[in-house]
Design a protein around this motif. Structure first.
Motif, mmCIF file in Angstrom:
data_model
loop_
_atom_site.group_PDB
_atom_site.id
_atom_site.type_symbol
_atom_site.label_atom_id
_atom_site.label_comp_id
_atom_site.label_asym_id
_atom_site.label_seq_id
_atom_site.Cartn_x
_atom_site.Cartn_y
_atom_site.Cartn_z
ATOM 1 N N UNK A 179 0.811 -1.223 0.000
ATOM 2 C CA UNK A 179 0.000 0.000 0.000
ATOM 3 C C UNK A 179 0.837 1.262 0.000
ATOM 4 N N UNK A 180 1.931 1.247 0.770
ATOM 5 C CA UNK A 180 2.811 2.416 0.826
ATOM 6 C C UNK A 180 3.461 2.673 -0.538
ATOM 7 N N UNK A 181 3.857 1.605 -1.205
ATOM 8 C CA UNK A 181 4.452 1.757 -2.527
ATOM 9 C C UNK A 181 3.471 2.350 -3.530
ATOM 10 N N UNK A 182 2.207 1.922 -3.444
ATOM 11 C CA UNK A 182 1.193 2.468 -4.340
ATOM 12 C C UNK A 182 0.914 3.939 -4.036
ATOM 13 N N UNK A 183 0.843 4.276 -2.749
ATOM 14 C CA UNK A 183 0.599 5.673 -2.368
ATOM 15 C C UNK A 183 1.705 6.595 -2.860
ATOM 16 N N UNK A 184 2.937 6.094 -2.847
ATOM 17 C CA UNK A 184 4.074 6.893 -3.316
ATOM 18 C C UNK A 184 4.232 6.830 -4.833
ATOM 19 N N UNK A 185 3.333 6.069 -5.491
ATOM 20 C CA UNK A 185 3.345 5.934 -6.947
ATOM 21 C C UNK A 185 4.670 5.386 -7.473
ATOM 22 N N UNK A 186 5.213 4.439 -6.734
ATOM 23 C CA UNK A 186 6.433 3.788 -7.195
ATOM 24 C C UNK A 186 6.101 2.790 -8.299
ATOM 25 N N UNK A 187 7.005 2.679 -9.251
ATOM 26 C CA UNK A 187 6.789 1.755 -10.346
ATOM 27 C C UNK A 187 7.052 0.311 -9.928
ATOM 28 N N UNK A 188 7.946 0.120 -8.975
ATOM 29 C CA UNK A 188 8.226 -1.210 -8.446
ATOM 30 C C UNK A 188 7.697 -1.281 -7.011
ATOM 31 N N UNK A 189 6.739 -2.167 -6.793
ATOM 32 C CA UNK A 189 6.065 -2.262 -5.504
ATOM 33 C C UNK A 189 6.251 -3.667 -4.952
ATOM 34 N N UNK A 190 6.579 -3.808 -3.667
ATOM 35 C CA UNK A 190 6.750 -5.146 -3.087
ATOM 36 C C UNK A 190 5.486 -5.982 -3.208
ATOM 37 N N UNK A 191 5.679 -7.263 -3.452
ATOM 38 C CA UNK A 191 4.587 -8.226 -3.511
ATOM 39 C C UNK A 191 3.616 -7.949 -4.665
ATOM 40 N N UNK A 192 4.103 -7.310 -5.729
ATOM 41 C CA UNK A 192 3.265 -7.081 -6.905
ATOM 42 C C UNK A 192 4.077 -7.347 -8.169
ATOM 43 N N UNK A 193 3.548 -8.201 -9.030
ATOM 44 C CA UNK A 193 4.193 -8.567 -10.286
ATOM 45 C C UNK A 193 3.338 -8.037 -11.427
ATOM 46 N N UNK A 194 3.962 -7.367 -12.411
ATOM 47 C CA UNK A 194 3.239 -6.785 -13.529
ATOM 48 C C UNK A 194 3.627 -7.490 -14.828
ATOM 49 N N UNK A 195 2.620 -7.906 -15.602
ATOM 50 C CA UNK A 195 2.829 -8.582 -16.878
ATOM 51 C C UNK A 195 1.859 -7.989 -17.899
ATOM 52 N N UNK A 196 2.057 -8.324 -19.181
ATOM 53 C CA UNK A 196 1.143 -7.861 -20.218
ATOM 54 C C UNK A 196 0.809 -9.011 -21.157
ATOM 55 N N UNK A 197 -0.390 -8.960 -21.731
ATOM 56 C CA UNK A 197 -0.824 -9.985 -22.670
ATOM 57 C C UNK A 197 -2.106 -9.520 -23.341
ATOM 58 N N UNK A 198 -2.483 -10.205 -24.409
ATOM 59 C CA UNK A 198 -3.756 -9.951 -25.080
ATOM 60 C C UNK A 198 -4.814 -10.985 -24.693
ATOM 61 N N UNK A 199 -4.355 -12.109 -24.152
ATOM 62 C CA UNK A 199 -5.279 -13.155 -23.687
ATOM 63 C C UNK A 199 -4.779 -13.661 -22.348
ATOM 64 N N UNK A 200 -5.639 -13.607 -21.354
ATOM 65 C CA UNK A 200 -5.253 -13.971 -19.992
ATOM 66 C C UNK A 200 -6.228 -15.035 -19.487
#
Length: 350
Positions: A264-285
């Motif tokens: 939550x603190x990472x999101x509030x500070x608008x950090x691009x890398x946040x603990x315990x969160x993985x970001x991926x991209x795709x067209x079909x999930x």
């Protein structure tokens, strides 16, 4: 003897012109497009004033009176939007909560008919990502200015969404949020719903992205986003763009209160890398859980299930958005007028 010259009857004498019987098309004001208003009466305190304001504003701009369609418990907007398209509407103005907007997105995607969001209720995610507030006059001005953009939509089953879909904690939070509190304090009411589920169990998931091999995760929530802004201006997906033909996936895997605090603190500070969160991209999930989980599309709960299969439809929805010179950044979901519409295609002007 030279005879009298005869002129065709329609010309008469030289120098004489027949009076105009039709206005010069160059100086004729083209009437505005036919529009339709789809409104959820449960989300509007004064329906008569809303109707008077909308019809008066459109009439002042030279537009014909809009079709007026109200949602019902049995039909939250899809049927009304379909009827509006069938009756020739070129623009559909949607005034309701997330459920109303999502239903209209489902019906209008792929039709080429423009959709405008008139903010109503609380927590309208699409309006928030468009930079529109509860100011009806501003939303109507956007419609009349003629800024249009195509954006992608995500589909899950027979429904479409324009902002985010999710399985797990985020849907639990929505389900636990008190409707009365939401009405009175807005998005802050979601905090109470979130606190009730912080200690929940992780999901065991198998996730397949496009044609890549499946992988496994233990997570509390999986959120699939077309744009990145959450309620209250919090940004979850920094690189999400609504017109790139891809969806961004956030896998949240906190297991303790300390993990939640760090995330939550990472999101509030608008950090691009946040603990315990993985970001991926795709067209079909394709998300498969070991047990039934709550699910949501654009902030509206759908039936719980063990699977959430999402695909993207590129450029499927035409939206009314602010002109680039004065628009908040649609791709970033929040910004200033000077930010324009960075990262998106040039608008289509009507």
């Amino acid at each position: 003897m030279i005879g009298r010259t005869s002129f065709p009857p329609h010309l008469g004498r030289i120098g004489r012109r027949r009076p105009r019987t039709h206005p010069d098309p160059v100086h004729t004001r083209r009437p505005g497009p036919l529009s339709a208003v789809i409104v959820n009466p449960a989300k509007v305190a004064d329906l008569a004033t809303l109707r008077r304001t909308i019809t008066g504003t459109l009439a002042a701009a030279g537009w014909p009176a809009p079709l007026w369609l109200e949602t019902t418990v049995d039909d939250p907007g899809a049927g009304q939007a379909t009827a509006a398209v069938r009756d020739g509407a070129e623009i559909v103005l949607v005034c309701g909560g997330d459920g109303t907007v999502m239903a209209c997105v489902t019906a209008l995607a792929g039709t080429g008919v423009a959709m405008a969001v008139l903010p109503a209720g609380t927590g309208n995610l699409l309006a928030a990502n468009l930079g529109l507030t509860g100011d009806l006059a501003t939303a109507l001005k956007v419609v009349l200015q003629g800024g249009r953009r195509h954006i992608d939509v995500g589909t899950a089953g027979d429904r479409s969404f324009a902002v985010m879909a999710g399985m797990g904690f985020d849907a639990h939070m929505l389900d636990a949020t008190n409707a009365t509190a939401k009405k009175h304090i807005g998005w802050l009411a979601y905090i109470g719903g979130a606190l009730r589920h912080l200690r929940g169990r992780q999901m065991r998931l198998e996730i397949t992205l496009d044609d890549r091999p499946p992988f496994h995760r233990r997570a509390r929530s999986v959120i699939v986003g077309n744009v990145g802004r959450l309620q209250g201006g919090m940004r979850l997906l920094h690189d999400a763009r609504p017109d790139d033909g891809l969806l961004d996936i956030a896998i949240l895997s906190p297991s303790t209160l300390w993990h939640w605090a760090a995330l939550g603190w990472g999101l509030l500070l608008r950090r691009r890398s946040v603990p315990r969160m993985e970001i991926l991209t795709a067209a079909r999930i394709d998300i498969r859980a070991s047990r039934t989980q709550p699910r949501q599309l654009d902030g509206d709960l759908i039936a719980p299930g063990r699977r959430l299969l999402i695909t993207v439809r590129p450029d499927a929805l035409l939206l009314c958005v602010p002109q680039p010179a004065s628009a908040p950044d649609l791709a970033r979901g929040i910004g200033t007028a000077a930010a324009g519409a960075e990262g998106l295609r040039e608008p289509v002007h009507s």
